[in-house]
Design a protein around this motif. Structure first.
Motif, short mmCIF file in Angstrom:
data_model
loop_
_atom_site.label_atom_id
_atom_site.label_comp_id
_atom_site.label_asym_id
_atom_site.label_seq_id
_atom_site.Cartn_x
_atom_site.Cartn_y
_atom_site.Cartn_z
N PHE A 71 0.74 -1.24 -0.08
CA PHE A 71 0.00 0.15 0.00
C PHE A 71 0.91 1.22 -0.08
O PHE A 71 0.72 2.22 -0.69
N ASP A 72 1.93 1.13 0.77
CA ASP A 72 2.92 2.50 0.90
C ASP A 72 3.50 2.79 -0.39
O ASP A 72 3.71 3.87 -0.67
N ALA A 73 3.89 1.42 -0.93
CA ALA A 73 4.56 1.64 -2.42
C ALA A 73 3.56 2.30 -3.48
O ALA A 73 4.02 3.25 -4.27
N ARG A 74 2.34 1.89 -3.47
CA ARG A 74 1.49 2.36 -4.27
C ARG A 74 1.23 4.06 -4.06
O ARG A 74 1.16 4.73 -4.91
N LEU A 75 1.06 4.36 -2.74
CA LEU A 75 0.94 5.80 -2.52
C LEU A 75 2.23 6.60 -3.01
O LEU A 75 2.03 7.70 -3.61
N ALA A 76 3.37 6.10 -2.52
CA ALA A 76 4.57 6.84 -2.82
C ALA A 76 4.55 6.89 -4.51
O ALA A 76 5.19 7.88 -5.02
N ALA A 77 4.33 5.99 -5.14
CA ALA A 77 4.26 5.96 -6.63
C ALA A 77 3.23 6.94 -7.33
O ALA A 77 3.71 7.64 -7.96
N ILE A 78 2.23 7.26 -6.52
CA ILE A 78 1.44 8.46 -6.93
C ILE A 78 2.16 9.80 -6.57
O ILE A 78 2.16 10.72 -7.70
N ARG A 79 2.66 9.98 -5.80
CA ARG A 79 3.54 10.93 -5.24
C ARG A 79 4.70 11.13 -6.42
O ARG A 79 5.03 12.46 -6.80
N GLN A 80 5.38 10.16 -6.52
CA GLN A 80 6.61 10.31 -7.63
C GLN A 80 6.17 10.69 -8.97
O GLN A 80 6.61 11.56 -9.54
#
Ligand code: SAM
Ligand code: SF4
Length: 356
Positions: free
Chosen positions: A175-184
């Protein structure tokens, strides 16, 4: 109504509406706010499902890695360009390149080459959205430089606990990686779209209200959300008995679109294909409830049955030109104009850029 500001209770009230008069009032208000803020036009993005090869195992998706009954394919550059040519000649302003998720140097290079080819082939006229899952920042950067300018990456649900009922709890499905990807993606300069599935097993109205607040908190440029549809060869299918009946799922999806339009008047909101499964004119209904983007599937018919993410995918046998005519007719009857040959970028993206 004070657009843009609603608390969780006010949102759940909207999402719980069920009597026809209140629903019509909600959809009419959303449609009026859309028209006043970004105009009444709908923009078309030709969807090209260029590969169903996927390294992930999302519990809800028919093309998940462990589904052995799927014939895996990848379109050649020529086949993708033929679909782009159809979109371009028919004055679709943009295409969406969508695939399963793969992270490899080979895949990255292949997409980069494809992006250059599409831009060259269309004299830089066609807008390109990517939907190829989570990648590294370096890959996002390379693809942006090669000509992609919008990226769709749904969070699927903004609730961490629910997320892990829909995905294996491992590094590949974080979940955290998905969230981080949106920010990236945002940091790399893309117009960023996210979204959720509506009517999932275990999902409550409060989860959905939080999803809408999540889109607002993330200040996204675009949202594509649609009903969850079951696929009999997926692990989530065992919870089929928990699902709302199709007509209720459709109403909930339309209410999500309308309420989001009240919350975020200047973003792009897609009327997604999954709506069409629940009602032949589900996408047109979403446009009348505040959506402004439609993504007609222009994948070659021979590949469509193999990109079956849910059962009963609409248009598997449809003739692309015929379904285009039907859609145009329906929109015309509803008094909605199509923004032919326009990119139809998110207005919020440009306001966001100006204020940063
Ligand atoms: N692999 C990329 C990803 O997951 O971001 C892009 C392709 S994936 C097929 C695109 C979207 O399909 C997902 O974000 C998910 O929301 C949706 N999807 C998958 N299975 C679905 C189902 N059973 N019902 C409704 N939507 C589904
Ligand atoms: Fe793969 Fe996307 Fe389907 Fe998940 S939703 S299994 S990442 S194609």
């Amino acid at each position: 109504m004070n657009t843009g500001i609603m608390n969780r209770t006010q949102i759940t009230e909207k999402l719980s509406l069920s009597d026809p008069a209140s629903l019509t009032a909600l959809y009419t208000e959303a449609q009026a706010i859309k028209t006043a803020t970004i105009g009444n036009r709908v923009y078309l993005r030709g969807l090209i499902e260029f590969s169903n090869i996927c390294s992930k195992n999302c519990y809800y998706c028919g093309i998940r890695r462990d589904n052995q009954s799927v014939n895996r394919y990848e379109l050649s550059d020529e086949e993708v360009l033929a679909a782009v040519d159809f979109a371009w000649k028919n004055r679709y302003g943009s295409v969406v390149l969508q695939s399963g998720e793969r992270q490899s140097a080979h895949f990255t290079r292949r997409i980069t080459r494809l992006l250059h080819n599409i831009k060259r082939f269309t004299n830089n006229e066609i807008g390109i959205t990517l939907s190829c899952g989570e990648q590294t920042s370096a890959t996002y950067r390379e693809w942006f430089k090669a000509g992609a300018h919008r990226y769709l990456l749904r969070i699927e649900t903004s609730d961490r606990e629910l997320y892990y009922k829909l995905h294996p709890d491992d590094k590949k499905h974080s979940f955290d990686a998905r969230l981080a990807a949106i920010r990236q993606l945002r940091a790399e300069g893309y117009q960023v779209g996210t979204g959720v599935m509506i009517g999932l097993p275990f999902q409550t109205i409060e989860h959905l209200a939080d999803d809408l607040l999540f889109f607002q908190m993330m200040n996204v440029d675009m949202v594509g959300m649609g009903p969850y549809l079951e696929h009999s060869q997926t692990p989530l299918y065992q919870y089929d008995h928990l699902l709302l009946p199709p007509n209720k799922r459709l109403t909930l999806a339309l209410s999500m679109v309308a309420t989001l339009r009240l919350l975020m008047p200047d973003i792009n909101i897609a009327a997604t294909t999954a709506l069409q499964v629940l009602h032949p004119e589900g996408r047109e209904m979403a446009v009348m409830a505040g959506a402004n983007i439609i993504m007609p599937n222009i994948t070659l018919p021979e590949f469509r049955p193999e990109y079956r993410i849910y059962d009963l995918k609409p248009g598997i046998n449809d003739d692309v030109a015929l379904s285009k005519l039907k859609l145009e007719q329906n929109l015309r009857t509803a008094g909605i104009a199509i923004g032919y040959s326009e990119w139809g970028d998110s207005k919020r993206f440009f306001s966001r850029k100006r204020t940063h």
